[in-house]
Design a protein around this motif. Structure first.
Motif, PDB file in Angstrom:
ATOM      1  N   LEU A   5       0.831  -1.200   0.000  1.00 52.46           N
ATOM      2  CA  LEU A   5       0.000   0.000   0.000  1.00 52.46           C
ATOM      3  C   LEU A   5       0.870   1.255   0.000  1.00 52.46           C
ATOM      4  O   LEU A   5       0.517   2.258  -0.638  1.00 52.46           O
ATOM      5  N   THR A   6       1.996   1.215   0.708  1.00 53.23           N
ATOM      6  CA  THR A   6       2.925   2.348   0.699  1.00 53.23           C
ATOM      7  C   THR A   6       3.407   2.631  -0.713  1.00 53.23           C
ATOM      8  O   THR A   6       3.469   3.792  -1.154  1.00 53.23           O
ATOM      9  N   GLU A   7       3.736   1.578  -1.437  1.00 50.95           N
ATOM     10  CA  GLU A   7       4.206   1.733  -2.817  1.00 50.95           C
ATOM     11  C   GLU A   7       3.118   2.344  -3.709  1.00 50.95           C
ATOM     12  O   GLU A   7       3.401   3.189  -4.566  1.00 50.95           O
ATOM     13  N   LYS A   8       1.859   1.938  -3.486  1.00 51.91           N
ATOM     14  CA  LYS A   8       0.763   2.478  -4.300  1.00 51.91           C
ATOM     15  C   LYS A   8       0.526   3.957  -3.994  1.00 51.91           C
ATOM     16  O   LYS A   8       0.243   4.753  -4.903  1.00 51.91           O
ATOM     17  N   VAL A   9       0.650   4.347  -2.720  1.00 49.48           N
ATOM     18  CA  VAL A   9       0.480   5.757  -2.350  1.00 49.48           C
ATOM     19  C   VAL A   9       1.592   6.598  -2.972  1.00 49.48           C
ATOM     20  O   VAL A   9       1.345   7.671  -3.539  1.00 49.48           O
ATOM     21  N   LEU A  10       2.833   6.123  -2.885  1.00 53.04           N
ATOM     22  CA  LEU A  10       3.959   6.854  -3.466  1.00 53.04           C
ATOM     23  C   LEU A  10       3.816   6.978  -4.977  1.00 53.04           C
ATOM     24  O   LEU A  10       4.151   8.027  -5.561  1.00 53.04           O
ATOM     25  N   LYS A  11       3.324   5.934  -5.613  1.00 50.10           N
ATOM     26  CA  LYS A  11       3.127   5.989  -7.066  1.00 50.10           C
ATOM     27  C   LYS A  11       2.084   7.045  -7.435  1.00 50.10           C
ATOM     28  O   LYS A  11       2.268   7.798  -8.404  1.00 50.10           O
ATOM     29  N   LEU A  12       1.009   7.131  -6.657  1.00 50.89           N
ATOM     30  CA  LEU A  12      -0.006   8.149  -6.924  1.00 50.89           C
ATOM     31  C   LEU A  12       0.535   9.554  -6.692  1.00 50.89           C
ATOM     32  O   LEU A  12       0.203  10.487  -7.436  1.00 50.89           O
ATOM     33  N   LEU A  13       1.367   9.724  -5.667  1.00 49.66           N
ATOM     34  CA  LEU A  13       1.983  11.030  -5.434  1.00 49.66           C
ATOM     35  C   LEU A  13       2.934  11.398  -6.572  1.00 49.66           C
ATOM     36  O   LEU A  13       3.016  12.567  -6.976  1.00 49.66           O
TER      37      LEU A  13
ATOM     38  N   ILE B  53       2.542  10.439  -9.653  1.00 51.42           N
ATOM     39  CA  ILE B  53       1.668  10.836 -10.762  1.00 51.42           C
ATOM     40  C   ILE B  53       1.126  12.246 -10.532  1.00 51.42           C
ATOM     41  O   ILE B  53       1.063  13.067 -11.459  1.00 51.42           O
ATOM     42  N   ALA B  54       0.749  12.543  -9.287  1.00 52.70           N
ATOM     43  CA  ALA B  54       0.236  13.878  -8.968  1.00 52.70           C
ATOM     44  C   ALA B  54       1.290  14.948  -9.229  1.00 52.70           C
ATOM     45  O   ALA B  54       0.979  16.066  -9.667  1.00 52.70           O
ATOM     46  N   SER B  55       2.567  14.607  -8.994  1.00 52.17           N
ATOM     47  CA  SER B  55       3.646  15.588  -9.178  1.00 52.17           C
ATOM     48  C   SER B  55       3.895  15.918 -10.641  1.00 52.17           C
ATOM     49  O   SER B  55       4.623  16.865 -10.952  1.00 52.17           O
ATOM     50  N   SER B  56       3.303  15.144 -11.543  1.00 53.61           N
ATOM     51  CA  SER B  56       3.477  15.426 -12.972  1.00 53.61           C
ATOM     52  C   SER B  56       2.623  16.596 -13.445  1.00 53.61           C
ATOM     53  O   SER B  56       2.782  17.072 -14.565  1.00 53.61           O
ATOM     54  N   SER B  57       1.719  17.061 -12.587  1.00 54.89           N
ATOM     55  CA  SER B  57       0.902  18.234 -12.920  1.00 54.89           C
ATOM     56  C   SER B  57       1.353  19.425 -12.083  1.00 54.89           C
ATOM     57  O   SER B  57       1.892  19.260 -10.986  1.00 54.89           O
ATOM     58  N   ARG B  58       1.145  20.622 -12.604  1.00 58.40           N
ATOM     59  CA  ARG B  58       1.559  21.824 -11.879  1.00 58.40           C
ATOM     60  C   ARG B  58       0.829  21.942 -10.549  1.00 58.40           C
ATOM     61  O   ARG B  58       1.416  22.278  -9.523  1.00 58.40           O
ATOM     62  N   GLU B  59      -0.486  21.639 -10.562  1.00 53.97           N
ATOM     63  CA  GLU B  59      -1.271  21.712  -9.328  1.00 53.97           C
ATOM     64  C   GLU B  59      -0.747  20.728  -8.284  1.00 53.97           C
ATOM     65  O   GLU B  59      -0.656  21.043  -7.094  1.00 53.97           O
ATOM     66  N   GLY B  60      -0.394  19.528  -8.750  1.00 49.49           N
ATOM     67  CA  GLY B  60       0.119  18.514  -7.833  1.00 49.49           C
ATOM     68  C   GLY B  60       1.443  18.909  -7.220  1.00 49.49           C
ATOM     69  O   GLY B  60       1.671  18.731  -6.012  1.00 49.49           O
ATOM     70  N   ARG B  61       2.344  19.452  -8.052  1.00 53.46           N
ATOM     71  CA  ARG B  61       3.651  19.882  -7.535  1.00 53.46           C
ATOM     72  C   ARG B  61       3.490  20.988  -6.493  1.00 53.46           C
ATOM     73  O   ARG B  61       4.164  20.989  -5.459  1.00 53.46           O
ATOM     74  N   ASN B  62       2.610  21.926  -6.784  1.00 55.31           N
ATOM     75  CA  ASN B  62       2.391  23.022  -5.836  1.00 55.31           C
ATOM     76  C   ASN B  62       1.849  22.507  -4.503  1.00 55.31           C
ATOM     77  O   ASN B  62       2.246  22.976  -3.428  1.00 55.31           O
ATOM     78  N   GLU B  63       0.934  21.522  -4.570  1.00 52.30           N
ATOM     79  CA  GLU B  63       0.366  20.968  -3.343  1.00 52.30           C
ATOM     80  C   GLU B  63       1.421  20.222  -2.531  1.00 52.30           C
ATOM     81  O   GLU B  63       1.492  20.352  -1.311  1.00 52.30           O
TER      82      GLU B  63
ATOM     83  N   THR C  33      11.524   2.662  -1.696  1.00 48.90           N
ATOM     84  CA  THR C  33      12.676   3.569  -1.691  1.00 48.90           C
ATOM     85  C   THR C  33      12.888   4.170  -3.072  1.00 48.90           C
ATOM     86  O   THR C  33      13.115   5.375  -3.216  1.00 48.90           O
ATOM     87  N   GLU C  34      12.817   3.341  -4.101  1.00 49.66           N
ATOM     88  CA  GLU C  34      13.010   3.833  -5.467  1.00 49.66           C
ATOM     89  C   GLU C  34      11.923   4.840  -5.854  1.00 49.66           C
ATOM     90  O   GLU C  34      12.210   5.860  -6.480  1.00 49.66           O
ATOM     91  N   LEU C  35      10.688   4.557  -5.454  1.00 51.59           N
ATOM     92  CA  LEU C  35       9.593   5.489  -5.753  1.00 51.59           C
ATOM     93  C   LEU C  35       9.781   6.813  -5.023  1.00 51.59           C
ATOM     94  O   LEU C  35       9.546   7.882  -5.592  1.00 51.59           O
TER      95      LEU C  35
ATOM     96  N   LEU D 205      10.401  10.382  -6.795  1.00 47.60           N
ATOM     97  CA  LEU D 205       9.496  11.499  -6.531  1.00 47.60           C
ATOM     98  C   LEU D 205      10.290  12.738  -6.106  1.00 47.60           C
ATOM     99  O   LEU D 205      10.043  13.852  -6.599  1.00 47.60           O
ATOM    100  N   LEU D 206      11.255  12.554  -5.211  1.00 46.19           N
ATOM    101  CA  LEU D 206      12.088  13.691  -4.778  1.00 46.19           C
ATOM    102  C   LEU D 206      12.909  14.242  -5.939  1.00 46.19           C
ATOM    103  O   LEU D 206      13.050  15.458  -6.097  1.00 46.19           O
ATOM    104  N   TRP D 207      13.464  13.356  -6.743  1.00 45.95           N
ATOM    105  CA  TRP D 207      14.249  13.782  -7.903  1.00 45.95           C
ATOM    106  C   TRP D 207      13.386  14.550  -8.888  1.00 45.95           C
ATOM    107  O   TRP D 207      13.801  15.591  -9.432  1.00 45.95           O
TER     108      TRP D 207
END
Length: 435
Positions: free
Chosen positions: A315-323, A325-335, A358-360, A364-366
């Motif tokens: 579940l942690t991996e799925k949450v990180l993957k969604l985050l 994906i969210a970071s790929s949009s300007r709104e997501g990055r700002n949030e 860890t890789e996810l 995401l940080l990168w």
């Protein structure tokens, strides 16, 4: 009829003085004596003007309901019926032939629903409950249901969209649960083995699935909400591109809000989180949907889930993957960049959960720091234990891709940090001492 051994235990005050039977509707005369309404009415209608028990003349023939005695009789009756000796023995497990007969009857009832003003919803619900229990008893029982699943599934899916079933959430839950049983076993959609043949037409899509789906998510109990989300995800898997064309899943803000609410209001139920995360991952494949998820509080909800200490690695991996994906949009990055708790939660998962997590997290940080150039995140990571974790990760047996991203992150931290130690760090150093 009451058994003899129970009959003699009936309290005398519960019996009508005229019929000597247990009173169904006790009423009192002006003399204070209570009778069963039917018995005393027959006495009075015959022209009598006296109390049968006392033979006193009646000043009035008014019948006053004895509510207290009625409640006592009801309590006593229920206690008698609930005795173990009055319960029928538990039915034996269904045989294959019996299950096939029930499935056949279910199929007939489902086919007649759209052609009769009085559908047999009660019978359908009972048969669905019986079949669900039958399937759960043994793996071999699934084969019996799966053989007929191709004929029954399209009929059940159509019933989900039928407006008459909208008010009966209990029936809807049984329908959806049984559909999930069939879909999880990857049944063929029709008996001739042609996948999705029954769903390729337009007949099923004429019903209002969106209204019922949202009603279940808003008003249903947790089990129904989870079942509906699983149903949508399974249907998406089986229908593929047809699912998007049919607009079967409501893709407006309200739908995303309910999926996120299921995540944070389920007391971190594993089933609820898994179902919601799976469906959200499928829905945000389209970029326009990423903004919808973020707009209704997606980053906040995912941050709460990621901060949950008991969250399992998958579940942690799925949450990180969604985050990610969210970071790929300007709104997501700002949030994400404006949410310090989110950045901290991402950092905590580095080297703590699994290699995939860890890789996810590093990716995401990168993505935020190096690819998008968000200095806010870089500064937050540099000021926390993020630098030490990145250095430790470089010493671990990480993949070349992760190693490269760690190097890029350290370069950015060095540029943004006033620390002498970090500013002197060379990413080509062969041995790293992060202390």
């Amino acid at each position: 009829m009451v058994r003899d051994d129970l009959y003699i235990t009936v309290p005398s005050s519960f019996r009508c003085p005229i019929s000597l039977e247990v009173m169904k509707s006790p009423v009192s005369l002006c003399t204070g004596v209570t009778y069963d309404r039917g018995s005393i009415k027959r006495w009075l209608d015959a022209g009598n003007n006296t109390c049968p028990a006392t033979m006193q003349q009646l000043s009035t023939k008014e019948l006053v309901p004895n509510h207290t005695l009625h409640r006592l009789i009801k309590i006593w009756s229920e206690s008698v019926l609930n005795r173990p000796e009055n319960h029928p023995p538990s039915p034996q497990s269904l045989s294959r032939d019996q299950a096939e007969q029930i499935i056949l009857q279910l199929e007939i009832d489902l086919k007649m629903i759209h052609n009769t003003p009085f559908p047999r919803f009660h019978t359908i619900g009972h048969n669905l409950s019986t079949l669900i229990s039958f399937v759960n008893e043994a793996c071999d029982n699934r084969k019996v249901v799966m053989e007929a699943g191709g004929r029954v599934l399209p009929l059940l899916v159509s019933l989900v969209g039928k407006k008459q079933s909208l008010s009966d959430l209990c029936l809807l839950e049984k329908i959806v649960l049984f559909c999930n049983v069939i879909l999880k076993n990857r049944v063929k959609i029709d008996s001739e083995g042609r996948d999705n043949a029954m769903f390729s037409g337009t007949e099923m899509w004429k019903y209002d699935f969106k209204t019922i789906i949202l009603t279940c998510l808003k008003q249903g109990r947790l089990e129904l909400r989870i079942a509906v989300v699983e149903f949508l995800e399974l249907m998406s898997t089986h229908l593929g591109s047809q699912m998007q064309q049919s607009n079967f899943i409501p893709e407006h803000d309200e739908m995303y809000f309910e999926l996120l609410r299921l995540i944070v209001s389920s007391n971190w139920s594993t089933d609820a989180l898994d179902a919601s995360l799976n469906l959200l991952s499928r829905m945000v494949v389209f970029k326009k949907n990423i903004s919808k998820m973020v707009r209704v509080g997606g980053v906040k909800a995912l941050t709460k889930a990621l901060s949950e200490p008991e969250l399992s690695p998958p579940l942690t991996e799925k949450v990180l993957k969604l985050l990610e994906i969210a970071s790929s949009s300007r709104e997501g990055r700002n949030e994400i960049c404006g949410n310090e708790l989110c950045v901290q939660a991402i950092l905590k998962k580095v080297l703590k959960v699994s290699n995939a997590a860890t890789e996810l997290a590093v990716t995401l940080l990168w993505s935020l720091c190096c690819f998008s150039g968000e200095n806010r995140v870089a500064a937050a990571v540099a000021e926390s234990s993020g630098v030490a974790k990145i250095l430790l990760l470089l010493q671990s047996n990480c993949s070349p891709c992760v190693r490269q991203m760690c190097g890029d992150l350290l370069k950015m931290f060095r540029c943004n940090s006033k620390s002498c130690c970090l500013s002197c760090y060379d990413t080509k150093t062969s041995h790293i001492m992060p202390f």
